[in-house]
Every structure is written in structure tokens, then in C-alpha cells.
Design a protein around this motif. Structure first.
Motif, PDB file in Angstrom:
ATOM      1  N   ARG A   1       0.846  -1.188   0.000  1.00  0.00           N
ATOM      2  CA  ARG A   1       0.000   0.000   0.000  1.00  0.00           C
ATOM      3  C   ARG A   1       0.882   1.238   0.000  1.00  0.00           C
ATOM      4  NH1 ARG A   1      -5.185  -2.095   1.280  1.00  0.00           N
ATOM      5  NH2 ARG A   1      -6.010  -0.145   0.501  1.00  0.00           N
TER       6      ARG A   1
ATOM      7  N   GLN B   1       0.725   5.424   0.398  1.00  0.00           N
ATOM      8  CA  GLN B   1      -0.165   6.502   0.827  1.00  0.00           C
ATOM      9  C   GLN B   1       0.267   7.847   0.269  1.00  0.00           C
ATOM     10  OE1 GLN B   1       0.339   4.687   4.273  1.00  0.00           O
ATOM     11  NE2 GLN B   1      -1.737   3.888   4.432  1.00  0.00           N
TER      12      GLN B   1
ATOM     13  N   TYR C   1      -8.272  16.478  -5.701  1.00  0.00           N
ATOM     14  CA  TYR C   1      -9.209  15.398  -5.424  1.00  0.00           C
ATOM     15  C   TYR C   1     -10.614  15.780  -5.868  1.00  0.00           C
ATOM     16  CZ  TYR C   1     -10.926  11.303  -2.869  1.00  0.00           C
ATOM     17  OH  TYR C   1     -11.477  10.095  -2.540  1.00  0.00           O
TER      18      TYR C   1
ATOM     19  N   GLY D   1      -8.917  10.553  -8.886  1.00  0.00           N
ATOM     20  CA  GLY D   1      -9.739   9.383  -9.158  1.00  0.00           C
ATOM     21  C   GLY D   1      -9.436   8.817 -10.532  1.00  0.00           C
TER      22      GLY D   1
ATOM     23  N   GLU E   1      -5.551   7.380 -10.325  1.00  0.00           N
ATOM     24  CA  GLU E   1      -5.292   6.299  -9.359  1.00  0.00           C
ATOM     25  C   GLU E   1      -5.161   4.901  -9.994  1.00  0.00           C
ATOM     26  OE1 GLU E   1      -8.318   5.930  -6.378  1.00  0.00           O
ATOM     27  OE2 GLU E   1      -7.242   4.350  -5.308  1.00  0.00           O
TER      28      GLU E   1
ATOM     29  N   ASP F   1      -3.486   4.546  -1.583  1.00  0.00           N
ATOM     30  CA  ASP F   1      -4.445   5.139  -0.655  1.00  0.00           C
ATOM     31  C   ASP F   1      -4.360   6.646  -0.784  1.00  0.00           C
ATOM     32  OD1 ASP F   1      -5.107   2.674   0.255  1.00  0.00           O
ATOM     33  OD2 ASP F   1      -3.885   2.771   2.068  1.00  0.00           O
ATOM     34  N   ILE F   2      -5.467   7.273  -1.153  1.00  0.00           N
ATOM     35  CA  ILE F   2      -5.435   8.719  -1.342  1.00  0.00           C
ATOM     36  C   ILE F   2      -6.128   9.417  -0.189  1.00  0.00           C
ATOM     37  CG2 ILE F   2      -6.104  10.597  -2.863  1.00  0.00           C
ATOM     38  CD1 ILE F   2      -6.033   8.506  -5.114  1.00  0.00           C
ATOM     39  N   LEU F   3      -5.386  10.264   0.499  1.00  0.00           N
ATOM     40  CA  LEU F   3      -5.954  11.024   1.604  1.00  0.00           C
ATOM     41  C   LEU F   3      -6.087  12.454   1.146  1.00  0.00           C
ATOM     42  CD1 LEU F   3      -3.517   9.173   3.770  1.00  0.00           C
ATOM     43  CD2 LEU F   3      -5.930   9.192   4.346  1.00  0.00           C
ATOM     44  N   TYR F   4      -7.315  12.970   1.115  1.00  0.00           N
ATOM     45  CA  TYR F   4      -7.469  14.360   0.660  1.00  0.00           C
ATOM     46  C   TYR F   4      -7.523  15.269   1.873  1.00  0.00           C
ATOM     47  CZ  TYR F   4     -12.342  13.448   1.788  1.00  0.00           C
ATOM     48  OH  TYR F   4     -13.487  13.109   2.437  1.00  0.00           O
TER      49      TYR F   4
ATOM     50  N   TYR G   1       0.791  15.418   7.840  1.00  0.00           N
ATOM     51  CA  TYR G   1       0.842  13.953   7.683  1.00  0.00           C
ATOM     52  C   TYR G   1       2.246  13.544   7.260  1.00  0.00           C
ATOM     53  CZ  TYR G   1      -4.318  13.371   7.670  1.00  0.00           C
ATOM     54  OH  TYR G   1      -5.642  13.328   7.986  1.00  0.00           O
TER      55      TYR G   1
ATOM     56  N   ARG H   1       4.803  13.673  10.037  1.00  0.00           N
ATOM     57  CA  ARG H   1       4.650  12.594  11.004  1.00  0.00           C
ATOM     58  C   ARG H   1       4.988  11.241  10.392  1.00  0.00           C
ATOM     59  NH1 ARG H   1       1.703  14.630  15.345  1.00  0.00           N
ATOM     60  NH2 ARG H   1       1.683  12.537  16.152  1.00  0.00           N
ATOM     61  N   GLY H   2       5.247  11.228   9.094  1.00  0.00           N
ATOM     62  CA  GLY H   2       5.586   9.970   8.430  1.00  0.00           C
ATOM     63  C   GLY H   2       4.386   9.098   8.134  1.00  0.00           C
ATOM     64  N   ASP H   3       3.190   9.683   8.136  1.00  0.00           N
ATOM     65  CA  ASP H   3       1.986   8.888   7.904  1.00  0.00           C
ATOM     66  C   ASP H   3       1.712   8.641   6.424  1.00  0.00           C
ATOM     67  OD1 ASP H   3       1.476   8.631  10.609  1.00  0.00           O
ATOM     68  OD2 ASP H   3       0.399  10.532  10.694  1.00  0.00           O
TER      69      ASP H   3
ATOM     70  N   ARG I   1     -13.080  24.380   5.478  1.00  0.00           N
ATOM     71  CA  ARG I   1     -13.379  23.155   4.721  1.00  0.00           C
ATOM     72  C   ARG I   1     -12.614  23.132   3.401  1.00  0.00           C
ATOM     73  NH1 ARG I   1     -19.420  21.463   4.732  1.00  0.00           N
ATOM     74  NH2 ARG I   1     -18.304  19.501   4.503  1.00  0.00           N
TER      75      ARG I   1
ATOM     76  N   PRO J   1     -16.499  22.297  -0.956  1.00  0.00           N
ATOM     77  CA  PRO J   1     -17.485  22.767   0.014  1.00  0.00           C
ATOM     78  C   PRO J   1     -17.476  24.285   0.191  1.00  0.00           C
ATOM     79  CG  PRO J   1     -16.297  20.887   0.902  1.00  0.00           C
ATOM     80  CD  PRO J   1     -15.679  21.194  -0.409  1.00  0.00           C
TER      81      PRO J   1
ATOM     82  N   SER K   1      -0.275   7.499  14.849  1.00  0.00           N
ATOM     83  CA  SER K   1       0.516   8.149  13.819  1.00  0.00           C
ATOM     84  C   SER K   1       1.950   7.623  13.919  1.00  0.00           C
ATOM     85  CB  SER K   1       0.483   9.648  14.051  1.00  0.00           C
ATOM     86  OG  SER K   1       1.464  10.265  13.274  1.00  0.00           O
ATOM     87  N   ARG K   2       2.660   7.596  12.788  1.00  0.00           N
ATOM     88  CA  ARG K   2       4.010   7.019  12.802  1.00  0.00           C
ATOM     89  C   ARG K   2       4.908   7.727  13.808  1.00  0.00           C
ATOM     90  NH1 ARG K   2       4.179   4.632   7.368  1.00  0.00           N
ATOM     91  NH2 ARG K   2       2.147   3.652   7.461  1.00  0.00           N
ATOM     92  N   ALA K   3       4.610   8.997  14.070  1.00  0.00           N
ATOM     93  CA  ALA K   3       5.421   9.722  15.039  1.00  0.00           C
ATOM     94  C   ALA K   3       4.925   9.460  16.463  1.00  0.00           C
ATOM     95  CB  ALA K   3       5.382  11.211  14.734  1.00  0.00           C
TER      96      ALA K   3
ATOM     97  N   LEU L   1      -2.361   3.397  11.177  1.00  0.00           N
ATOM     98  CA  LEU L   1      -3.144   4.587  10.848  1.00  0.00           C
ATOM     99  C   LEU L   1      -3.671   4.488   9.416  1.00  0.00           C
ATOM    100  CD1 LEU L   1      -3.970   7.250  12.210  1.00  0.00           C
ATOM    101  CD2 LEU L   1      -2.135   8.340  10.948  1.00  0.00           C
ATOM    102  N   PHE L   2      -4.886   4.975   9.213  1.00  0.00           N
ATOM    103  CA  PHE L   2      -5.555   4.940   7.917  1.00  0.00           C
ATOM    104  C   PHE L   2      -5.829   3.505   7.454  1.00  0.00           C
ATOM    105  CE2 PHE L   2      -2.845   8.934   7.269  1.00  0.00           C
ATOM    106  CZ  PHE L   2      -3.799   9.742   7.862  1.00  0.00           C
TER     107      PHE L   2
ATOM    108  N   GLY M   1      -9.280   8.204   7.274  1.00  0.00           N
ATOM    109  CA  GLY M   1      -8.827   8.978   6.123  1.00  0.00           C
ATOM    110  C   GLY M   1      -9.757   8.913   4.928  1.00  0.00           C
TER     111      GLY M   1
ATOM    112  N   ILE N   1     -10.455   6.628   2.645  1.00  0.00           N
ATOM    113  CA  ILE N   1      -9.813   6.149   1.425  1.00  0.00           C
ATOM    114  C   ILE N   1     -10.794   5.279   0.649  1.00  0.00           C
ATOM    115  CG2 ILE N   1      -7.957   4.712   0.515  1.00  0.00           C
ATOM    116  CD1 ILE N   1      -6.452   5.447   3.176  1.00  0.00           C
ATOM    117  N   ARG N   2     -10.986   5.604  -0.624  1.00  0.00           N
ATOM    118  CA  ARG N   2     -11.980   4.908  -1.422  1.00  0.00           C
ATOM    119  C   ARG N   2     -11.692   3.411  -1.473  1.00  0.00           C
ATOM    120  NH1 ARG N   2     -12.584   3.912  -6.797  1.00  0.00           N
ATOM    121  NH2 ARG N   2     -10.607   4.919  -7.232  1.00  0.00           N
TER     122      ARG N   2
ATOM    123  N   SER O   1     -20.316  17.294   0.563  1.00  0.00           N
ATOM    124  CA  SER O   1     -19.378  18.391   0.371  1.00  0.00           C
ATOM    125  C   SER O   1     -19.072  18.593  -1.103  1.00  0.00           C
ATOM    126  CB  SER O   1     -18.097  18.158   1.173  1.00  0.00           C
ATOM    127  OG  SER O   1     -17.347  17.136   0.587  1.00  0.00           O
TER     128      SER O   1
END
Lengths: 296, 198
Positions: free
Chosen positions: A42, A44, A52, A58, A61, A73-76, A85, A88-90, A193, A197, B56-58, B67-68, B149, B151-152, B167
């Protein structure tokens, strides 16, 4: 009779304990990677909402997933959160649009390099009637007028995103401290937002807002807003991709992050980005600019 | 699916724990119950923030790389609804006449048998507690958005889809999904009620 009932309850408790155990086991499995399907790597990516909401991600991807055989994995999120993110390494890789913040991010060592891959323009949109009478002004003058008249609402993203950062830049170019604007009165609305939105909100409130071209065109049909101010080189909006630095966070999938940079700047994908939405909206949403900083 | 797993886990933890709290006297029992009851109303986003920072990784549990993912959403929801189920179970057990327990003991029941008997007496209220917990897990959106998160095809739930589609201005789809959500809730409640009546 009683005994059987008690037995029943005992069995029920045992079953529920088993459920816990299997639940824990299931979470344990997921910790190692993925869902029941054959485990796929995966990757991210955190993206600014405009890429997005316009549907560009979309569209891209499945192509990325197919080319590199991974789950993307797409985080908007607004650019501000996306960068957080990343810090923090996420997430492994970012697609964002706020040059100053990006340069700082790379300077901190969190990102390898800032690679621009597309651009368009910001514009101020508002109701057709243009109650503040700012149509065709320079962005700076338009904001000055909005501030002085304090009658027509201005809807701000207010979420630390790239667009929000641009808005702050415009206010300071117009000669105002941002705090002064925030406290200027009820006409200044902070939505907090995403771009889509916020546009819908501006449409509902018959107010003005700053938006990127791509999202505006995608949402135009739903908002009845029209472009009010769209001149000025200050409004250039550059999207770039930044791969996370594995030296800062060992969990970062560096290989795939670099693949993403290569993917987005490849000739094929650049062409697809340039053509995206042209047929549907009759306008260029994103201008490709692989690796080079566009000069307005 | 996520809320079903989190509700089963939470119930499985809460039923024994609730009995433990109810049937034992110890210092700080009342304050403990007050704390549990306060946590009924903890906002989902507060749990979301907490779980986000933990995983979170941190954060301290970042090594798990959760996470996620759906797993972390389950963990968050369990944390969210345990107080609710636990508190309601404790009050369900308190609602049973003390005479039942005393009679059982005097008839020679062991402590364990007595606890089981009371649980059985209170089964309607216990089931109601579980339904409440499920309802909260099923309907919440803040937590799912923050730690999942959205994620679709991975961490997107009915509620987060409604949030996203609204939205995006696609109200029709949101309304349709809302109706589906209600239908599922209805089906699950009917099933649980059937169980209750048996």
C-alpha cells in the motif's frame, strides 16, 4: 430447565470471548499489511483537496496502481494537513500547492525535492450581480474594496491549505495584516473546509471566494458563481509532488514515492493531466509543467 | 462491517467488566461509574484525535503502521462505545431485584452461577445497551474520517461517503446513502429484537 438456561448463557459468553479473540487476531493480521485478499503493497499519498475534488486523482489512481501493482491510498486534505501527515511519516508522498510551505518542508529534510508537475491560476469568484463592484480589478484592489465596503461576504477556506495561504499572501499584498482581516466583521467568513465545500458555501451565501481554476470549473454548475477577478501574475498556482525522505522516517516507502514523482512527470501522464476535463468543461483545468517552475 | 466488529469486541469486553464492577464493592466505585457516564458523551473527534496521535508514525504506537486502516477505526470505535455499553450494563444489573441474588445464593448457587442468573434476568437491558453501542459506532463520522482517512474502497464507510458526497454537492447520492444507512440499522434492530423475544 434453569440449568439449561445457565448453560446457554455460559455458551454465549464463551462465544463472545471467542469473538474478541478472533477480533484481536484479525486486527493482528491487518497490522502486518492488508485485508484478506492477496496482500498488495500500500502506498499513501496525501493530496490537496483541489486535485481530489476535480476528480483528477480518481482518474489517475487506477493507472498508477496498474503500472506499479500497488494499492494507492489517497488522503485528501488541505496542504497544511497534508504536510503535517508527511512530517509525522503517515504518508509516503504528497501532492500539494503552496510554494513557501513546500520549500520549508524540504529544507527541514522531510521531503526529498519539490517537483512541480502542473499549474493553473487562482481566481476570485462571486455572484453574477457583483454586489461589491470589483469585477476586473487587480486582486489587490478587489480585496481592498471588499475590506473597505465590508458589506459583501468573502468566504475564506480558513484551513491552512494552499489556497488559504495564497489568500493571506493576497491580503498582505493589498496592505492588510491577516489578523486585521479576520477580525474585520461578519462579512469575512472562515469555512474551515475543502475547496469544493467552500465554493458551495459561497454560492449559498452569495459571497466571494478565492479558488483554483480546476475546482471552480468542476463545481461551476452547482454554484452559479462567475469569475470576478482573474488577472495578475500573483495568482499563479503551482502543484508539485514531494517524495518523503526515508532518512527522517524509516517507514516511508521511498521506492514507491519516487515512482510517484516519475509517474506524474512522465510524458504520458503529463499529457493526460493537460487534457483532463477539457472535453467536459471546454477549458484547460491543469497545465502540465513536468519538473520546471512555470513563469506566469 | 467495521461497526459490527467494534460492537462485538466492545460488548465482549463490557459484559464481564460490567459484572465485575457491579458485583464487587471497592473504593472509588461511585466515582468510577460517574467517569464512565461522563464518557457517554465524549465527542467522536476527541477520541479521533487521541487515536490519531497514538497511531501516527510519530506517535507511541506508530510502529504498528495502523493509521488509515480499518483496524484502527475498529480500535477507535471500541474505545468510543465501551463506556456507553459498560455504563448501561451496570445500570441494567442494578435494576435487578437484590432478592434474586440473595435467593440464588441461599439456594446454594455458586457466585458465578449467581452472576449468570442476574445477567440472564437483565438480558433485555443488556441487549438494549449493545444496540445503543452499535448505533453510536454505526452512525459516527468524525472518528472514521480522522483516523480512517476516507480512502476509497478501503476505509470509506457509509457515513464518510455521505459527508464527502454532500461536500461535493451530490445531494441525491447522499440522500440515497442515508436511506440505505437507516435500512441497515432497521434490519439489525429487527434481528436483535427477534433474538430478544426468544
Amino acid at each position: 430447565m434453569k440449568k439449561r438456561a445457565i448453560l446457554g448463557i455460559v455458551i454465549a459468553v464463551i462465544i463472545s470471548l471467542l469473538v474478541v479473540a478472533s477480533g484481536c487476531a484479525a486486527t493482528g493480521n491487518q497490522a502486518q499489511g492488508t485485508a484478506p485478499l492477496p496482500p498488495k503493497e500500500r502506498v499513501q499519498v496525501a493530496t490537496t483537496t483541489s486535485l481530489y475534488d476535480t476528480g483528477l486523482w480518481g482518474y489517475l489512481e487506477p493507472m498508477f496502481e496498474e503500472e506499479y501493482d500497488v494499492e494507492l491510498d489517497i488522503l485528501y486534505a488541505g496542504t497544511g494537513i497534508a504536510l503535517e501527515y508527511g512530517r509525522r511519516g503517515d504518508v509516503d508522498v504528497l501532492t500539494v500547492h503552496s510554494k513557501a510551505q513546500e520549500l520549508q518542508y524540504v529544507a527541514e529534510g522531510h521531503g526529498i525535492e519539490r517537483v512541480p508537475f502542473a499549474y493553473n491560476y487562482f481566481l476570485i469568484v462571486g455572484p453574477e450581480a457583483d454586489p461589491a463592484g470589483i469585477k476586473g480589478m487587480t486582486p489587490e484592489d478587489a480585496l481592498k474594496n471588499l475590506f473597505e465596503s465590508a458589506s459583501a461576504s468573502f468566504i475564506s477556506r480558513g484551513d491552512g491549505s494552499g489556497t488559504h495561504t495564497m489568500e493571506k499572501t493576497l491580503w498582505s499584498a493589498a496592505g492588510y495584516e491577516y489578523e486585521e482581516v479576520q477580525n474585520a466583521g461578519a462579512w469575512y467568513v472562515e469555512a474551515g473546509r475543502g475547496m469544493g465545500p467552500t465554493l458551495l458555501m459561497a454560492g449559498e451565501m452569495q459571497g466571494y471566494t478565492l479558488t483554483d481554476m480546476g475546482t471552480f470549473v468542476t463545481f461551476k454548475g452547482q454554484t452559479a458563481l462567475v469569475p470576478i477577478v482573474e488577472e495578475g501574475s500573483i495568482l499563479l498556482n503551482v502543484y508539485s509532488v514531494i517524495a518523503g525522505n526515508p532518512e527522517m522516517n524509516s517507514s516511508i516507502n521511498s521506492e514507491m514515492a519516487n515512482n510517484m514523482v516519475e509517474f506524474l512527470t512522465s510524458a504520458t501522464i503529463q499529457e493526460l493531466i493537460g487534457d483532463y476535463g477539457v472535453e467536459e468543461y471546454g477549458l484547460v483545468l491543469f497545465n502540465p509543467c513536468a519538473g520546471a517552475e512555470p513563469q506566469s | 462491517m467495521i461497526s459490527v466488529s467494534s460492537c462485538s469486541i466492545a460488548s465482549a469486553i463490557s459484559i464481564p467488566l460490567g459484572s465485575l464492577v457491579h458485583f464487587n464493592r471497592f473504593r472509588g466505585k461511585r466515582p468510577l461509574i460517574s467517569v464512565i457516564q461522563t464518557l457517554y458523551s465524549v465527542p467522536t473527534v476527541v477520541i479521533g484525535l487521541f487515536v490519531f496521535l497514538m497511531f501516527s508514525r510519530a506517535g507511541p504506537l506508530g510502529e504498528l503502521k495502523l493509521l488509515f486502516t480499518p483496524a484502527v477505526m475498529i480500535i477507535g470505535q471500541v474505545a468510543l462505545i465501551i463506556p456507553l455499553i459498560l455504563g448501561l450494563i451496570i445500570s441494567a444489573l442494578s435494576g435487578i431485584d437484590k432478592a434474586v441474588a440473595e435467593t440464588a445464593i441461599s439456594l446454594g448457587a455458586t457466585r458465578f452461577q449467581m452472576v449468570m442468573l442476574i445477567l440472564k434476568e437483565a438480558k433485555f437491558a443488556v441487549l438494549a445497551a449493545i444496540i445503543m453501542g452499535f448505533g453510536r459506532a454505526f452512525s459516527e463520522v468524525g472518528l472514521a474520517l480522522m483516523v480512517g482517512g476516507n480512502i476509497r474502497g478501503f476505509t470509506r464507510t457509509l457515513t464518510t461517503t455521505i459527508s464527502l458526497e454532500t461536500s461535493k454537492g451530490d445531494v441525491e447520492l447522499s440522500i440515497a446513502l442515508g436511506i440505505i444507512l437507516l435500512m441497515i440499522a432497521l434490519a439489525i434492530n429487527i434481528t436483535l429484537n427477534r433474538l430478544q423475544q426468544r
